[in-house]
Scaffold this active site. Structure first.
Site, short mmCIF file in Angstrom:
data_model
loop_
_atom_site.label_atom_id
_atom_site.label_comp_id
_atom_site.label_asym_id
_atom_site.label_seq_id
_atom_site.Cartn_x
_atom_site.Cartn_y
_atom_site.Cartn_z
N CYS A 175 0.84 -1.20 0.00
CA CYS A 175 0.00 0.00 0.00
C CYS A 175 0.87 1.25 0.00
CB CYS A 175 -0.91 -0.02 1.23
SG CYS A 175 -1.86 1.49 1.48
N CYS A 192 0.33 3.46 3.09
CA CYS A 192 0.93 2.85 4.27
C CYS A 192 2.43 3.08 4.31
CB CYS A 192 0.63 1.35 4.30
SG CYS A 192 -1.14 0.93 4.33
#
Length: 274
Positions: free
Chosen positions: A53, A56
């Site tokens: 991600c 993230c």
């Protein structure tokens, strides 16, 4: 001498640079399916992330810096890799990444504020989490519903691993793997259905075996007529039994009288007039 001093300074600098990294590792807890119940006690900030991600990845450095303040604030900072812990992903209903939860003594709140270190610090220090509505107990991670959801996510991940093993390790075609899972689903559904039917018949027996089941299915008038016919048949049967008993006793009396007459003739005793 100068060269030795330079080498010594370089070693000290290296140790100083490595110390924050080790502190980050020590302050940042990793939550798994095996130890997730630890977050039910105390105060926690938990990040759910995935290595692939991009958001993230951008948050990771900020989260590591925030973890350095965890001991000073009296809060535990943790992270969960949803790719390795699918059960926790289902237990907390993770639909977006990264997702951050605040937990205080088993009460969970979803963090939806800005994602900088100062914002995290003020959120804990000023207790801004008190203004956020907690997650309902029905959807809490320790509820029965979320336990079932966690098991479902684990099952889906197990099926995925089995599919990858069949296609990549054993060389089974993709359509063949789908066919195997379809057949397994059909067989397991039939077995489960039979088990449920047996349990239902044992707990709630069928009314067809009740004595008055057929009368209940007939209209009221027909049921009464049928009952009257059966009562009359039973009465006729009782009368026939009585007649048979009476006839049998009469025949016995006749035989007894005949035998008595023969005995009297043998001994010369005159018969009595009847």
């Amino acid at each position: 001498m100068t060269a030795g001093a330079c080498v010594f300074s370089a070693l000290i600098s290296t140790c100083v640079m490595l110390q924050p990294a080790s502190a980050k590792t020590a302050n940042l807890r990793v939550i798994t399916d095996g130890n997730w119940e630890e977050i039910l006690t105390g105060e926690w900030m938990i990040e759910f992330f995935a290595p692939w991600c991009p958001a993230c990845q951008q948050l990771q450095s900020v989260w590591n810096e925030f973890a350095e303040w965890g001991e000073d604030l009296g809060v535990n900072i943790a992270k969960v890799d949803v790719t390795e812990q699918p059960g926790l992903s289902g237990r907390f209903i993770i639909t977006a990444l990264p997702t951050i939860y605040h937990c205080k003594d088993g009460v969970f709140r979803r963090y939806q504020g800005a994602r900088s270190k100062d914002d995290f610090l003020s959120f804990i220090d000023e207790k801004k989490w008190q203004s956020i509505e907690p997650v309902s107990s029905w959807f809490g991670p320790s509820s029965f519903l979320m336990n079932a959801m966690s098991a479902l996510f684990k099952l889906s991940m197990f099926i995925r691993h089995c599919h990858n093993y069949l296609t990549e390790q054993l060389g089974v075609p993709v359509w063949g793997s789908y066919g195997i899972f379809a057949l397994a689903t059909l067989v397991s559904g039939l077995v489960l259905g039979l088990i449920l039917v047996f349990i239902a018949d044992f707990v709630f027996p069928s009314r067809r075996f009740a004595p008055d089941y057929h009368y209940r299915k007939l209209p009221a008038g027909q049921a009464r007529l049928l009952q009257q016919l059966e009562d009359e048949q039973e009465a006729d049967g009782e009368e026939e039994d009585d007649d048979d008993d009476y006839g049998g006793k009469t025949e016995e009396w006749r035989r007894a009288d005949g035998a008595d007459a023969l005995r009297r003739r043998g001994v010369g005793v005159p018969e009595e007039d009847t």
